[in-house]
Structure formats: C-alpha cells, structure tokens
Design a protein around this motif. Sequence first.
Motif, PDB file in Angstrom:
ATOM      1  N   ALA A   5       0.937  -1.180  -0.039  1.00  0.00           N
ATOM      2  CA  ALA A   5      -0.049   0.105   0.081  1.00  0.00           C
ATOM      3  C   ALA A   5       0.945   1.174  -0.091  1.00  0.00           C
ATOM      4  O   ALA A   5       1.874   1.152   0.641  1.00  0.00           O
ATOM      5  CB  ALA A   5      -0.756   0.175   1.249  1.00  0.00           C
ATOM      6  N   GLU A   6       0.345   2.314  -0.766  1.00  0.00           N
ATOM      7  CA  GLU A   6       1.004   3.542  -0.689  1.00  0.00           C
ATOM      8  C   GLU A   6       0.155   4.573  -0.178  1.00  0.00           C
ATOM      9  O   GLU A   6      -0.954   4.572  -0.318  1.00  0.00           O
ATOM     10  CB  GLU A   6       1.578   3.850  -2.090  1.00  0.00           C
ATOM     11  N   ILE A   7       0.710   5.868   0.182  1.00  0.00           N
ATOM     12  CA  ILE A   7      -0.241   6.963   0.565  1.00  0.00           C
ATOM     13  C   ILE A   7      -0.171   7.936  -0.781  1.00  0.00           C
ATOM     14  O   ILE A   7       0.574   7.954  -1.432  1.00  0.00           O
ATOM     15  CB  ILE A   7       0.847   7.879   1.748  1.00  0.00           C
ATOM     16  N   ASN A   8      -1.579   8.168  -1.062  1.00  0.00           N
ATOM     17  CA  ASN A   8      -1.994   8.937  -2.511  1.00  0.00           C
ATOM     18  C   ASN A   8      -1.413  10.349  -2.158  1.00  0.00           C
ATOM     19  O   ASN A   8      -1.088  10.602  -0.797  1.00  0.00           O
ATOM     20  CB  ASN A   8      -3.188   8.700  -2.682  1.00  0.00           C
ATOM     21  N   PHE A  12      -3.132   9.945   2.239  1.00  0.00           N
ATOM     22  CA  PHE A  12      -3.639   8.900   3.087  1.00  0.00           C
ATOM     23  C   PHE A  12      -3.780   7.599   2.379  1.00  0.00           C
ATOM     24  O   PHE A  12      -3.668   7.668   1.072  1.00  0.00           O
ATOM     25  CB  PHE A  12      -5.265   9.100   3.607  1.00  0.00           C
ATOM     26  N   VAL A  13      -3.789   6.423   2.837  1.00  0.00           N
ATOM     27  CA  VAL A  13      -3.857   5.187   1.877  1.00  0.00           C
ATOM     28  C   VAL A  13      -5.258   4.913   1.276  1.00  0.00           C
ATOM     29  O   VAL A  13      -6.388   4.952   2.125  1.00  0.00           O
ATOM     30  CB  VAL A  13      -3.553   3.918   2.821  1.00  0.00           C
ATOM     31  N   GLU A  14      -5.377   4.792   0.143  1.00  0.00           N
ATOM     32  CA  GLU A  14      -6.598   4.613  -0.660  1.00  0.00           C
ATOM     33  C   GLU A  14      -6.872   3.285  -1.021  1.00  0.00           C
ATOM     34  O   GLU A  14      -5.957   2.777  -1.936  1.00  0.00           O
ATOM     35  CB  GLU A  14      -6.802   5.688  -1.880  1.00  0.00           C
ATOM     36  N   GLU A  15      -7.721   2.539  -0.606  1.00  0.00           N
ATOM     37  CA  GLU A  15      -7.894   1.054  -1.015  1.00  0.00           C
ATOM     38  C   GLU A  15      -9.550   0.943  -0.887  1.00  0.00           C
ATOM     39  O   GLU A  15     -10.140   1.228   0.207  1.00  0.00           O
ATOM     40  CB  GLU A  15      -7.209   0.461  -0.210  1.00  0.00           C
ATOM     41  N   GLN A  16     -10.093  -0.221  -1.926  1.00  0.00           N
ATOM     42  CA  GLN A  16     -11.370  -0.613  -1.728  1.00  0.00           C
ATOM     43  C   GLN A  16     -11.638  -1.302  -0.322  1.00  0.00           C
ATOM     44  O   GLN A  16     -10.614  -2.186  -0.054  1.00  0.00           O
ATOM     45  CB  GLN A  16     -11.636  -1.490  -2.821  1.00  0.00           C
ATOM     46  N   ILE A  17     -12.649  -0.865   0.381  1.00  0.00           N
ATOM     47  CA  ILE A  17     -12.831  -1.686   1.809  1.00  0.00           C
ATOM     48  C   ILE A  17     -14.097  -2.547   1.500  1.00  0.00           C
ATOM     49  O   ILE A  17     -15.051  -1.989   0.970  1.00  0.00           O
ATOM     50  CB  ILE A  17     -13.221  -0.777   2.761  1.00  0.00           C
ATOM     51  N   ASP A  18     -13.979  -4.028   1.823  1.00  0.00           N
ATOM     52  CA  ASP A  18     -15.219  -4.592   1.642  1.00  0.00           C
ATOM     53  C   ASP A  18     -16.244  -3.978   2.227  1.00  0.00           C
ATOM     54  O   ASP A  18     -16.242  -3.899   3.449  1.00  0.00           O
ATOM     55  CB  ASP A  18     -14.723  -6.012   2.192  1.00  0.00           C
ATOM     56  N   TYR A 294      -9.246   2.496   9.943  1.00  0.00           N
ATOM     57  CA  TYR A 294      -8.875   1.305   9.396  1.00  0.00           C
ATOM     58  C   TYR A 294      -7.801   0.935   8.724  1.00  0.00           C
ATOM     59  O   TYR A 294      -6.844   0.151   8.940  1.00  0.00           O
ATOM     60  CB  TYR A 294     -10.284   0.678   8.983  1.00  0.00           C
ATOM     61  N   LEU A 295      -7.844   1.447   7.567  1.00  0.00           N
ATOM     62  CA  LEU A 295      -6.587   1.447   6.582  1.00  0.00           C
ATOM     63  C   LEU A 295      -5.525   1.786   7.018  1.00  0.00           C
ATOM     64  O   LEU A 295      -4.430   1.104   6.634  1.00  0.00           O
ATOM     65  CB  LEU A 295      -6.974   2.290   5.193  1.00  0.00           C
ATOM     66  N   CYS A 296      -5.259   2.659   7.713  1.00  0.00           N
ATOM     67  CA  CYS A 296      -4.070   3.156   8.461  1.00  0.00           C
ATOM     68  C   CYS A 296      -3.564   2.064   9.326  1.00  0.00           C
ATOM     69  O   CYS A 296      -2.019   1.679   9.428  1.00  0.00           O
ATOM     70  CB  CYS A 296      -4.217   4.588   9.050  1.00  0.00           C
TER      71      CYS A 296
END
Length: 330
Positions: A5-8, A12-18, A294-296
């Motif tokens: 994961a990378e910070i945008n 912040f980290v951008e990622e699809q969350i279920d 949560y992502l962090c």
Amino acid sequence: MDTLAEINLKGFVEEQIDPTLDLFDEIEKLKKEKNAVVLAHYYQEPDIQDIADYIGDSLGLSQQAAKTDADIIVFAGVHFMAETAKILSPQKKVLLPDLKAGCSLADSCPPHLFRKFKENYPDHLVITYVNCTAELKALSDIVCTSSNAVAIVESLPKDQKIIFGPDKNLGAYVAKKTGRDLVLWNGACMVHEIFSMEKITKLKERHPNAKLLAHPECEDVILKMADYIGSTTGLLKYATKSSEKEFIVATESGIIHQMQKENPDKVFIPAPPNNNCACNDCPHMKRNTLEKLYLCMKNELPEITVPAEIIKRAVKPIERMLEISAQLGL
Ligand code: 13P
Ligand code: SF4
C-alpha cells in the motif's frame, strides 16, 4: 507489513474496503494483533471517539503517548499531536490516518520567522502552545497546552520575561489571568476565531439559562461573555459537574459528542459562527474518518517521522511541561 500500500497525493491510503466488513470489529482485531493503541482528540468524529482507547485534550493525549506500552500509537488527531507522540515515544511507530490533517494555528507560525522574532528578545523564555510544529517546539523552553498554560506561566518567577506563541488569543488570556506582560506571536485558530458575539448574544436571549462554555483559543470578546473558560477536558468536566441543564459551546463541535454521551439529560448548543455555515468543524481534524483509521492500521501507513536532531531538542520543552503538570497534579 504484508502490503504494498502507498499513501496517495492527498495524504492517506486509498483502498477498496469490503462493504460487508464491520469496521469497529476490524479495528478492534487490528488493535490486538498489532498491540496498537488508538488515541483520539475530542474533535474527532463520533465513530472515531467511540472506537478509541483513550479520548482526551492535548495534555491528556501527550501524557498517554508518553506512558503507553503499545508498540503502535494510532493518533486520531492532527499532525502536531502525532508528532508530539513520536517525540515522546521515538521507539514506537506512530500513525496518523491522514497525513494532511494539519492545523491553521501551527501553520500561522513558520519556524524560520519565529526564530527571527525570538532574536529580538534574547533575555526572554519561550513558551509555546503545543499546537505548533516539532521544529517550533525545538526552538522553545517550555511547551504548554490550554489546560496548563496559566499554571506554567505562574510557576515561573514574576520577573521572568516571556515570549508566548503561537496563539495570540490563548496568550492574551494567560496574560490577563496571570497579570504578566507576555510578548505574543500573532497566530490564531481558524475555528475559534469564527464565533459571533452578536449571534451568541441573540442565542442567549432565546436560552436565558444557558451557560456559555468557551475554549481559550476564542477571541477576548467571546471569552468576556463566557461563564466558564477551559480546555476541551475542562469544558467537558464543567458541563458534567454543573447542575445547569443548557450550555452554549464555543469550541469545535466534536466535543459535543462526549458532552451529550456523559449528560444525556442536558442540552448542548454549538455556538454560532460569524458566517452562514451552521457548523464549527475543524476541517483538519475532520479529515480523519473511520475508513482511513482502519486502512492506516491495516497498512501501518501513513507513519509519522521526526528527524532525530529535532526530537533531541523538542523533547526537552515537552518533558518540562509534563514535569510541571505532574508537580501541580494536572
Ligand atoms: P485542547 O484539547 O487542549 O483543549 O486543545 C484544543 C485544540 O484546539 C486542539 O487542536
Ligand atoms: Fe488547529 Fe484549530 Fe483545528 Fe485545533 S481546532 S487543530 S487549533 S485548526
């Protein structure tokens, strides 16, 4: 860490969350798995306050950061708070859900300008409000928060010359309370400068029994009207102890969540600001969300780093504040 994961660019980290995940359960699991503690300021959104291990004002949060035995401190607050935690616990990993959660007050005092300002007063001691960058703390003799600023100034000899920065409103309040002549830096918080005296006066006419609670970052015109002035923890404790039932709250609106939780039978009205917006939200504090938290925690990013040389100098004035506070039982 099992992720790439990378910070945008937004910080912040951008990622699809279920969408089926219960983020409260997931965050609790991550806390245990990673021996992480979540420290949250009262200005955070209600969900974050509810999942936090500790909620507090700036002093309480620094005290927690100094004593926690967790491996990871997840700071649900703004950048200067997470930096303070890192300075106090450099061996720990400190995470901030959104790296761009800054502070207008900290921004109002660039260290290179403050260094020049300080040079004009070589025989003055420098007290800085914790709402400033690590670099500014490194230029200071003692750090303070809104809950100990008056006591810290009073703990110094009466003839001690003092520069106080960066908040001119808190500085003016401390000068008034202590009778000291402080040299003030001209900084302020965008949230606390926005309250309208006229609108609060009208609101008090409609709610004649309501007590006005104000944070010392507010301007003097608002503080003059206040029934109680204090840090976020101070305001919360006052409202809880008071036998009054209605309160107008002149600080960031996030504190009302705890006030209401601790006092379900009392009414808390946010003090109206000087514009057409009905909210007193700090845009920096409110950059953090439950999803980002949560992502962090999952990705252990974004992480706060402070150069070792800055830590070495900045830790002294913070520790001095913690020592004086402990001596005074704060
Ligand atoms: P306290 O929590 O110390 O009252 O500070 C308020 C504030 O503005 C934090 O950014
Ligand atoms: Fe900074 Fe004001 Fe926001 Fe606190 S409320 S983080 S002082 S801008």
